[in-house]
Design a protein around this motif. Structure first.
Motif, short mmCIF file in Angstrom:
data_model
loop_
_atom_site.label_atom_id
_atom_site.label_comp_id
_atom_site.label_asym_id
_atom_site.label_seq_id
_atom_site.Cartn_x
_atom_site.Cartn_y
_atom_site.Cartn_z
N GLN A 1 40.38 44.63 37.52
CA GLN A 1 40.07 44.92 36.13
C GLN A 1 39.07 46.07 36.03
O GLN A 1 39.19 46.95 35.16
CB GLN A 1 39.51 43.67 35.45
N GLU A 2 38.11 46.09 36.93
CA GLU A 2 37.04 47.08 36.87
C GLU A 2 37.46 48.45 37.39
O GLU A 2 37.00 49.49 36.88
CB GLU A 2 35.83 46.59 37.66
N LEU A 3 38.34 48.49 38.41
CA LEU A 3 38.53 49.72 39.16
C LEU A 3 39.90 50.37 39.03
O LEU A 3 40.03 51.57 39.29
CB LEU A 3 38.27 49.45 40.66
N LEU A 4 40.92 49.63 38.65
CA LEU A 4 42.26 50.20 38.65
C LEU A 4 42.59 50.85 37.31
O LEU A 4 42.08 50.45 36.27
CB LEU A 4 43.29 49.12 38.98
N PRO A 5 43.46 51.87 37.33
CA PRO A 5 43.80 52.58 36.09
C PRO A 5 44.36 51.64 35.04
O PRO A 5 45.20 50.79 35.33
CB PRO A 5 44.86 53.59 36.55
N PRO A 6 43.91 51.77 33.79
CA PRO A 6 44.40 50.88 32.73
C PRO A 6 45.88 51.08 32.43
O PRO A 6 46.51 50.21 31.82
CB PRO A 6 43.54 51.26 31.51
N ALA A 7 46.46 52.20 32.88
CA ALA A 7 47.89 52.44 32.64
C ALA A 7 48.78 51.51 33.46
O ALA A 7 49.96 51.35 33.13
CB ALA A 7 48.23 53.90 32.98
N ILE A 8 48.24 50.90 34.51
CA ILE A 8 49.03 49.93 35.29
C ILE A 8 49.18 48.67 34.45
O ILE A 8 48.19 48.02 34.10
CB ILE A 8 48.35 49.61 36.63
N PRO A 9 50.42 48.26 34.11
CA PRO A 9 50.61 47.16 33.15
C PRO A 9 50.28 45.80 33.75
O PRO A 9 50.98 45.30 34.63
CB PRO A 9 52.09 47.27 32.79
N ARG A 10 49.20 45.22 33.29
CA ARG A 10 48.74 43.92 33.77
C ARG A 10 47.91 43.27 32.67
O ARG A 10 47.32 43.98 31.83
CB ARG A 10 47.91 44.08 35.03
N PRO A 11 47.82 41.95 32.64
CA PRO A 11 47.00 41.30 31.62
C PRO A 11 45.52 41.64 31.83
O PRO A 11 45.01 41.57 32.95
CB PRO A 11 47.26 39.81 31.85
N ALA A 12 44.85 42.01 30.75
CA ALA A 12 43.42 42.31 30.84
C ALA A 12 42.63 41.04 31.13
O ALA A 12 42.93 39.97 30.58
CB ALA A 12 42.93 42.95 29.55
N LEU A 13 41.63 41.15 31.99
CA LEU A 13 40.75 40.04 32.31
C LEU A 13 39.54 40.11 31.39
O LEU A 13 38.73 41.03 31.48
CB LEU A 13 40.32 40.11 33.78
N HIS A 14 39.41 39.13 30.47
CA HIS A 14 38.35 39.16 29.46
C HIS A 14 37.04 38.59 29.95
O HIS A 14 35.96 39.06 29.59
CB HIS A 14 38.78 38.37 28.22
N GLN A 15 37.11 37.53 30.78
CA GLN A 15 35.90 36.79 31.10
C GLN A 15 36.06 36.06 32.42
O GLN A 15 37.17 35.61 32.76
CB GLN A 15 35.59 35.79 29.98
N VAL A 16 34.95 35.95 33.17
CA VAL A 16 34.92 35.20 34.42
C VAL A 16 33.73 34.24 34.37
O VAL A 16 32.63 34.62 33.96
CB VAL A 16 34.78 36.15 35.64
N HIS A 17 33.97 33.00 34.80
CA HIS A 17 32.88 32.02 34.83
C HIS A 17 32.97 31.22 36.13
O HIS A 17 34.02 30.69 36.46
CB HIS A 17 32.97 31.07 33.63
N ASP A 18 31.87 31.16 36.88
CA ASP A 18 31.81 30.46 38.16
C ASP A 18 30.95 29.21 38.07
O ASP A 18 29.94 29.19 37.36
CB ASP A 18 31.22 31.38 39.24
N TRP A 19 31.31 28.18 38.83
CA TRP A 19 30.48 27.00 38.96
C TRP A 19 30.88 26.22 40.22
O TRP A 19 31.90 26.53 40.84
CB TRP A 19 30.56 26.11 37.72
N GLN A 20 30.07 25.23 40.59
CA GLN A 20 30.39 24.37 41.72
C GLN A 20 30.28 22.92 41.30
O GLN A 20 29.45 22.56 40.46
CB GLN A 20 29.46 24.64 42.90
N ALA A 21 31.14 22.09 41.91
CA ALA A 21 31.10 20.66 41.62
C ALA A 21 31.80 19.90 42.74
O ALA A 21 32.86 20.31 43.22
CB ALA A 21 31.80 20.35 40.29
N VAL A 22 31.19 18.81 43.19
CA VAL A 22 31.77 17.88 44.15
C VAL A 22 32.31 18.61 45.40
O VAL A 22 33.43 18.38 45.83
CB VAL A 22 32.90 17.03 43.50
N GLY A 23 31.49 19.50 45.92
CA GLY A 23 31.85 20.16 47.17
C GLY A 23 32.85 21.29 47.04
O GLY A 23 33.38 21.77 48.05
#
Length: 266
Positions: free
Chosen positions: A65-87
């Motif tokens: 999402q950050e580095l590739l040309p926007p002309a390459i047709p792919r779904p835009a990534l709006h948001q990323v959220h990380d977490w950990q649970a139960v190993g």
């Protein structure tokens, strides 16, 4: 994974619309439609052991999402959220929703798709644009190529020319009738024509489509540099044929293609 998906919906203020979310390979991902502040979106939840929740596969979609040309047709990534649970470590990726349907549920094509010529033209333009993108990411390692190609194809490698590739360019990662390219986990440097070679070899069960792939990408598949790409994809298929069903289906046609196209040195 279902609990993780529910947690992601609550945390990101999403409403889950997926009655039957889509499982990824080996249950590593779980994806489906949601409603979000942007409207209808697509939520993909990825799981991994915490010590492996980093690096190429983990960060591939984000860096694409950050580095590739926007002309390459792919779904835009709006948001990323990380977490950990139960190993486990989890990542929620919220994407633009697309109406495109994947061409095949299996990476290996079994039936000729009815795709407009404009789709093929756009596909060629997308891979040409991607090949020129600058990156330090690696999709296929040279060490692997020089070991696996002789071992599984009986051919020497020789000189390798490099370009940027999707790295997992098969029919279940392509959507239509409007071209959409999915699953950017593994993108990076690979032998020239790697994506085109993979799409061609994964089409061997459907000769008409294989010929169309060959015609569309003749400008790269018809060059000497494409030899390493084809041999690498053949090696990947043959190496995994005893443990992955769709590779097992493809092993026979790949061996026939190797025998007809390349002179074995061992």
């Amino acid at each position: 994974m279902r609990t993780a998906r529910a947690f992601a919906c609550t945390t990101l203020t999403l409403t889950d619309l997926a009655e039957k979310p889509v499982w990824g390979y080996a249950g590593r991902t779980l994806s489906g439609a949601v409603t979000s502040p942007q409207g209808t979106s697509w939520l993909r939840v990825v799981s991994e052991r915490p010590d492996k929740a980093h690096g190429k596969l983990w960060d591939g979609p984000k860096t694409a999402q950050e580095l590739l040309p926007p002309a390459i047709p792919r779904p835009a990534l709006h948001q990323v959220h990380d977490w950990q649970a139960v190993g486990w470590a989890y990542r929620a990726e919220l994407y633009q929703h697309t109406d495109a349907a994947v061409i095949s549920r299996s990476p290996v094509l079994e039936h000729d798709p009815d795709l407009p010529e404009a789709w093929w033209t756009e596909l060629r333009a997308a891979l040409d644009s991607l090949a020129q993108a600058s990156t330090e990411r690696i999709a296929v390692r040279e060490e692997y190529i020089r070991r696996a190609v002789p071992e599984h194809t009986g051919c020497d490698v020789g000189e390798i020319q490099w370009a940027t590739a999707h790295g997992d360019f098969h029919w279940s990662n392509l959507g239509g009738p409007d071209l959409t390219i999915l699953d950017w986990e593994g993108w990076g440097s690979a032998p020239v024509a790697f994506d085109a070679a993979q799409l061609y070899l994964y089409s061997l069960h459907t000769p008409a489509t294989a010929a169309h792939v060959r015609q569309t990408f003749a400008h790269v598949l018809g060059t000497p540099a494409a030899r390493v790409a084809e041999l690498t994809v053949c090696a990947q298929v043959l190496q995994a044929a005893d443990r992955t069903p769709f590779y097992r289906e493809l092993a026979g046609p790949v061996k026939e293609y190797l025998d007809a196209t390349y002179e074995r040195t061992r």
